[in-house]
Design an enzyme around this catalytic site. Structure first.
Site, PDB file in Angstrom:
ATOM      1  CG  HIS B 142      -1.930  -0.978   1.345  1.00 32.49           C
ATOM      2  ND1 HIS B 142      -3.019  -1.246   0.221  1.00 32.49           N
ATOM      3  CD2 HIS B 142      -2.336  -1.853   2.298  1.00 32.49           C
ATOM      4  CE1 HIS B 142      -3.592  -2.264   0.580  1.00 32.49           C
ATOM      5  NE2 HIS B 142      -3.384  -2.544   1.854  1.00 32.49           N
ATOM      6  CG  ASP B 177      -3.048  -8.363   1.109  1.00 38.53           C
ATOM      7  OD1 ASP B 177      -2.165  -8.430   2.057  1.00 38.53           O
ATOM      8  OD2 ASP B 177      -4.106  -7.438   1.450  1.00 38.53           O
ATOM      9  CG  HIS B 179      -6.421  -4.916   2.427  1.00 35.70           C
ATOM     10  ND1 HIS B 179      -5.930  -5.703   3.404  1.00 35.70           N
ATOM     11  CD2 HIS B 179      -7.649  -4.171   2.855  1.00 35.70           C
ATOM     12  CE1 HIS B 179      -6.594  -5.463   4.373  1.00 35.70           C
ATOM     13  NE2 HIS B 179      -7.600  -4.551   4.354  1.00 35.70           N
ATOM     14  CG  ASP B 266      -5.090  -9.360   4.507  1.00 36.52           C
ATOM     15  OD1 ASP B 266      -4.969  -9.880   3.236  1.00 36.52           O
ATOM     16  OD2 ASP B 266      -4.646  -7.982   4.587  1.00 36.52           O
TER      17      ASP B 266
HETATM   18 ZN   LIG Z   1      -4.029  -6.653   3.184  1.00 41.82          ZN
END
Ligand SMILES: [Zn+2]
Lengths: 212, 406
Positions: B142, B177, B179, B266
């Site tokens: 990120h 992931d 995200h 996650d």
């Molecule tokens: Zn993540």
């Protein structure tokens, strides 16, 4: 947000006597879907890629007898719906929908200053929903009375997160729904804080971790 | 680009990037991002005798100003100042001093070391000394050019990928992931020599809000940003189906010299930060597929990074043990040693499960399973409908496509 914030300028305008075939070539080159037609700086008509595609075809909307060598004046739509730079975009969006048109020239003091399309309106809507900054979606339902939203925003600020946007999803007599986009990756951590303070958080969902 | 297959590289052990400094830092007390999960992973692999002699590799320092290849010098300067306790005007504009990324002493050095680990791992592959390496401390996908975001301060993945580009390699970055891998996608959005593929919970529901199907890349990078946004509560079968529909085709079209896998854990159903419903069994199956794809497309060359994972021991360490086992071509035992489970209780006090792979009977199916599965299938189909014509154009033209200027 106003039309002047989202309109495209400068505008590529064409003269009414340009042959339709040339307009088709120009439209392909510029990758545009609408051309306002102007005479002495004033808008007299508009022509869309859809209008151009009907030329010489059996399409029910084609103008009989109009050929590619004819001037675009014979094909253009006139008179034209126009927007003003200070129009709110919801006003323009509703006009575009109501008249099933894709674009409106923006006119100020009789001079064409831009063009606004349905895609521009859609882009603005996407921006208004807070896409852009990295953020997490939080949905809450609040009692519909003064100060409730302010209290919520204060609590989020104390949590250390920025609010990128707030949208109202419903507003009824006793309850109002909001979608917030908040600059944190830990939306559940924030939701927990809000729930502990008594707020009704509808997203992210509450979840218990079962154990082996 | 690459040197042909050398038998020494094929026989050389996979490298596991490890150093105590990679495990000892934390963003704050009780912060969900727990770097000590790397130590938990290392101890689990050692207990399972899955850490061959010669596998462990310590990070070598980065080059001077290497961080500035992917980050603004002003941002790096701000991190460095805050790291040693100096004042910075309005650190929040750099995403620092926020709920997600608090300022902590030594932050610059700690995360620079994570970057060094991932760069050292890719160098081991680029130099031909091995074909497989893992840097589970990394995967900080990120971090933005000019700000920290989502617990990530520096983008180790992009730094590593730049090393490969320096050698003329084409890199496929695959991000599993929960995200969206926004930082890495953005870093190479206009780059035709890097494919980024991200399977993630839809940005409509989850941070960071990007990763929509219409994000395709621009310029020479057009068609090489691939996004598969998934419904919350997506389970193993639907997730693997989306993987199988999109990933092999993207790799075949792109023809990478190396795959970089961001193996964020996650997406697991017990993860407190996201809403996907994967199990370690599904993740295990995905890791095996990635290894096979690396064998098929790039001589087995594969770098695995970590990423998210907020059940740090019960899920992240257990899942990454499966990734490492896949990387070295071994299977883990079926049970997790009790001594390890007792030593690595979760921050909330629970003990990690005894099963190496999650027992499928442990989890009842999601109530909206069929509906979600159908949506995931539609999303994957739509992704291909957008991308395949662009890939076909690229293949025919042989030269990278350039969009006309407006
Ligand atoms: Zn993540």
């Amino acid at each position: 947000m106003l039309v002047r914030d989202i309109m495209t300028r400068p505008v590529v305008a064409i003269a009414p006597d340009m042959p339709i075939d040339d307009v088709i070539v120009l439209m392909g080159q510029r990758q545009l879907r609408h051309f306002p037609i102007a005479e002495d700086g004033r808008v007299v008509g508009i022509v869309s890629d859809r209008d151009l595609r009907t030329v010489g075809s059996a399409h029910p909307k084609s103008r009989p007898g109009v050929k590619g060598s004819d001037p675009v004046r014979d094909l253009m739509s006139a008179p034209v719906w126009t927007a003003h730079p200070l129009d709110p975009i919801d006003e323009v969006a509703s006009l575009l929908r109501a008249h099933a048109i894709g674009a409106m020239p923006v006119v100020e003091e009789e001079e064409m200053v831009g063009i606004v399309t349905s895609s521009d309106c859609l882009d603005a809507l996407i921006r208004m929903t807070g896409v852009g900054g990295a953020a997490t979606r939080i949905e809450v339902e609040l009692p519909n009375r003064p100060g409730e939203l302010a209290g919520l925003l204060t609590l989020i600020a104390e949590h250390g997160a920025d609010v990128a946007s707030v949208l109202t999803t419903r507003s009824e007599l006793d309850v109002a729904g909001f979608v917030l986009r908040v600059g944190t990756i830990d939306g559940r951590g924030l939701a927990l804080t809000l729930r502990e303070a008594g707020y009704e958080v509808t997203w992210p969902p509450e979840r218990t971790t079962e154990e082996a | 680009m690459t040197a042909g297959g050398s038998d020494t590289a094929a026989a050389a052990p996979a490298r596991f990037l490890y150093h105590p400094d990679l495990t000892r830092w934390s963003l704050s007390r009780e912060h969900p991002f727990r770097p000590d999960r790397l130590q938990a992973l290392y101890e689990l692999l050692t207990a399972w005798e899955l850490m061959p002699d010669g596998a462990v590799l310590a990070p070598s320092p980065l080059r001077a100003h290497e961080l500035e290849r992917v980050h603004d010098p002003e941002y790096v300067r701000a991190v460095r100042r805050l790291s040693r306790g100096d004042r910075v005007d309005d650190p929040r504009r750099f995403g620092l001093g926020t709920a997600d990324t608090p300022v902590f002493p030594g932050m610059h050095e700690a995360v620079r070391e994570v970057c060094a680990a991932s760069v050292t791992a890719i160098e081991a592959i680029l130099s031909g000394s091995t074909r497989r390496a893992a840097s589970f401390a990394g995967g900080l996908h990120h971090a933005q050019r000019d700000r920290a975001s989502g617990f990530c301060i520096y983008d180790d993945a992009s730094l590593a990928i730049h090393r490969a580009l320096d050698r003329g390699w084409r890199v496929a970055y695959l991000d599993l992931d929960a995200h969206h891998g926004d930082g890495v996608q953005q870093a190479f959005y206009e780059e035709g020599r890097v494919l980024t593929v991200s399977l993630h919970e839809s940005g409509r529901y989850l941070f960071p809000g990007t990763g929509h199907g219409y994000e395709l890349g621009t310029g020479a990078g057009r068609g090489w940003s691939v996004n598969v946004p998934l419904e919350p509560f997506t389970e193993d079968a639907a997730w693997l189906e989306a993987f199988d529909a999109v990933v092999p085709r993207a790799l075949a079209a792109f023809r990478p010299d190396l795959i970089v896998l961001q193996a964020g854990a996650d997406g697991h159903r017990d993860d407190p930060l996201a809403d996907l419903c994967l199990t370690v069994r599904g993740m295990h199956d995905a890791y095996r597929r990635v290894v096979e794809l690396a064998d098929r497309h790039c001589d087995g060359r594969l770098l695995i990074l970590g990423g998210g994972g907020y059940r740090p021991y019960a899920v992240a360490a257990r899942a990454w043990a499966q990734a490492w086992a896949a990387l070295i071509g071994r299977d883990t035992p079926e049970r997790v040693p009790d001594a390890w489970r007792e030593r690595w209780t979760e921050p909330d006090g629970t003990t990690p499960p005894a099963a190496a792979l999650d027992d499928p009977d442990r989890y009842p199916p999601q109530p909206r399973r069929a509906l979600i599965h159908g949506h995931v299938r539609a999303v994957a189909r739509r992704a291909l409908a957008r991308l395949e014509p662009i890939w076909a154009e690229t293949a025919v033209g042989a030269t990278p496509t350039q969009e006309g200027t407006a």
